[in-house]
Design an enzyme around this catalytic site. Structure first.
Site: not given
Ligand SMILES: NC(=O)c1ccc[n+]([C@@H]2O[C@H](COP(=O)([O-])OP(=O)(O)OC[C@H]3O[C@@H](n4cnc5c(N)ncnc54)[C@H](O)[C@@H]3O)[C@@H](O)[C@H]2O)c1
Ligand SMILES: N[C@@H](CCC=O)C(=O)O
Length: 548
Positions: A298
């Site tokens: 998501e």
């Molecule tokens: N659609 C949904 O249900 C939903 C719900 C909550 C948040 N979100 C989305 O999440 C985002 C915000 O959350 P965030 O800032 O934590 O997102 P993010 O993508 O920065 O991080 C999410 C997770 O991914 C990990 N991550 C980051 N880069 C990575 C890589 N290269 N390889 C593997 N893992 C990696 C991070 O450490 C973290 O645990 C927004 O885009 C929001 O829309 C979506």
């Protein structure tokens, strides 16, 4: 494993909200839990590998977003060898965990829900407030209500899934469907913004009999660790869930390189998810895995409100303000583009919107309880949002109607901002900012079809959206016309605040695989069904009648 009865789950209902009004017991208890946690900072957080706390030489810091000098947690970061050890011990734990009856697995999560609803409610909320910058109400709907709802409703949906059996049995045959856990381990990557989502990323596959490695967001390690500890206290066997904070790329690499990697359960940004899909796809092409991994993710959104000229203006304004600025616009569901009819705009929408937004108080959650908007999560987010505000201020196509300033002297505070543009294709209608910035486009009343086209095609996302109209024929037309623009579609309500058990959550297009967290659909992604045909009749002739 013997079975002597078909047990019924207790009645599953939504967790009732507490209201935290002045002088309420819950406010007093929450503030006490907050002060207690505050006095213990920084909390040391080890890895959780095979049920044991493991310390490493590599320490990361989680800082408080409204007071960035304050270190909330010092957490140990897993090396590739630690992750490898976690995977092996998860696979070892799998044998016992998957052979436990559903009743026992469900009991673990029903107990965890009970513990969060009671003993740990305020501690988990306090960790979410200090670590992730939520105010009381935002913490209550996330770290108390939503996580409890996920855990309880998952049990109900799993039980319903298990009861789906083949409708036909030929004479002398009993057909059965068995919902096997996946072969291998599930890798769960959590976002910073919802403690509940982090918990459910692990809990949903676990409940179906899988073992899970959980990599928490660097900005939610404390709350995610408390959830892990609660699952263990609730009876989750050692090793079924491994807690492995660390370098996101390194931890992921070790997981994706393993032959027994069976599923990714991800919530976070679109670009990260796309890159992970690419890595997994490449590995699949090289035959690296035992099975085709399931990929459940998501991701981002650029969510809309469409206000028709028949809308009730006051209600549309209030819902717009809440959807855009609650939790600083850091919900994936947050409103970030508003399309409002000119007659509504001029008949009071504009004035009320400006009045409400200018009245919003910004600050730390307990410093003043009337603070509605808190800090954004970290330096990276603050710098990105500040740059958006600076470029908007210098952009001749954009008018800053409210807000526009940012201050990081103590915490990462960004003013609730309204940007108006006559160019509906401007980047402010395309890019997910994930902050308290609302882009507004005023459309001519007679251009409803054009505005629908804009909503549907201006960006790549399809997560949430709302329409506001009293005219029922318009409601029907917009509902049809915008069928693919949002996975969660609201009529005369805000585009945030989905409730487990009421509105299963998720979107398609660039917003994710739309497997719907908080539903049976997502649970079905974490099983590998086996059809069993059990024949009672004897075979005694090779030839069929048509061969005679
Ligand atoms: N659609 C949904 O249900 C939903 C719900 C909550 C948040 N979100 C989305 O999440 C985002 C915000 O959350 P965030 O800032 O934590 O997102 P993010 O993508 O920065 O991080 C999410 C997770 O991914 C990990 N991550 C980051 N880069 C990575 C890589 N290269 N390889 C593997 N893992 C990696 C991070 O450490 C973290 O645990 C927004 O885009 C929001 O829309 C979506
Ligand atoms: N389910 C939440 C959003 C979760 C994403 O961050 C809502 O509907 O507001």
């Amino acid at each position: 494993m013997s079975k002597f009865a078909d047990f019924q789950l207790p009645l599953i209902k939504n967790e009732p909200p507490k209201n935290y009004g002045p002088q309420s017991v819950e406010r007093e208890q929450l503030v006490a839990a907050y002060r207690e946690l505050e006095s213990q900072l920084p909390v040391t957080i080890p890895l959780g590998v095979n049920g044991k706390d493991v310390k490493t030489n590599d320490i990361g810091e989680q800082r408080c977003p409204f007071d960035h000098k304050k270190v909330v947690a010092r957490y140990h970061r897993a090396s590739p060898a630690d992750v490898q050890a976690a995977i092996e011990s998860a696979l070892e734990a799998k044998k016992e965990w998957e052979n436990l009856s559903f009743t026992d697995r469900a009991a673990v999560f029903l107990k965890a829900a009970h513990l969060i609803s009671t003993k740990y409610r305020y501690k988990l909320m306090a960790a979410t407030m200090i670590g992730q910058g939520k105010n009381i109400w935002q913490a209550e709907i996330d770290a108390a209500m939503e996580i409890v709802d996920f855990l309880r409703f998952d049990c109900k949906y799993a039980s319903e899934l298990y009861s789906v059996q083949p409708p036909e049995n030929s004479t002398g045959v009993w057909n059965r469907t068995e919902y096997r856990p996946l072969e291998g381990f599930v890798y769960a990557i959590t976002p910073f913004n919802f403690t509940a989502i982090g918990g459910n990323l692990a809990a949903a596959p676990l409940l179906m009999g899988n073992v899970v490695l959980m990599k928490p967001s660097d900005h939610a390690v404390l709350s995610n660790r408390i959830v892990y500890d609660i699952f263990v206290e609730a009876g989750l066997p050692a090793g079924a869930l491994q807690f492995v904070p660390g370098d996101a790329i390194e931890v992921s690499k070790t997981c994706f390189n393993h032959f027994d990697f069976a599923a990714l359960h991800f919530t976070g940004s679109t670009n990260v998810f796309r890159s992970l899909w690419g890595i997994i796809g490449e590995n699949v092409a090289h035959g690296k895995y035992r099975t085709y991994p399931k990929i459940v993710g998501e991701t981002g959104g650029k969510n809309f409100h469409l206000v028709h000229h028949s809308a009730q203006i006051r209600s549309a304004v209030v819902n717009t303000v809440r959807a855009a600025y609650e939790y600083q616009g850091q919900k994936c569901s947050a409103l970030s583009r508003l399309y409002v009819s000119r007659s509504s705009w001029e008949a009071g929408f504009r004035d009320q919107l400006l009045q409400e937004v200018k009245a919003l108080k910004v600050g730390a959650p307990l410093e003043d309880l009337s603070n509605f908007v808190g800090p954004v999560i970290h330096r990276g987010s603050f710098d990105k949002l500040k740059a958006v505000l600076q470029s908007a201020a210098a952009d001749s196509e954009v008018e800053v109607l409210a807000g526009g300033k940012a201050d990081d002297s103590t915490g990462y505070f960004v003013e609730p901002t309204i940007l108006l543009s006559k160019n509906p294709k401007h980047d402010i209608f395309k890019t997910e900012f994930f902050g308290p910035i609302l882009a507004v486009y005023v459309y001519e009343d007679e251009s409803l079809e054009e505005v629908c086209e804009l909503i549907d095609t201006t960006n790549a996302y399809g997560l949430t959206g709302s329409i506001f109209a009293q005219d029922r024929i318009v409601v029907r037309k917009l509902t049809e016309r915008l069928r693919n623009a949002a996975g969660n579609f609201y009529i005369n309500d805000k585009c945030t605040g989905a409730v487990v058990g009421e509105q299963p959550f998720g979107g398609a297009r660039a917003s994710g695989t739309n497997d719907k967290a908080g539903s049976g659909m997502i649970l079905s992604r974490f099983v590998s069904p086996r059809s069993v045909k059990d024949t009672f009749a004897y075979a005694d002739s090779v030839l069929y009648p048509s061969n005679l």
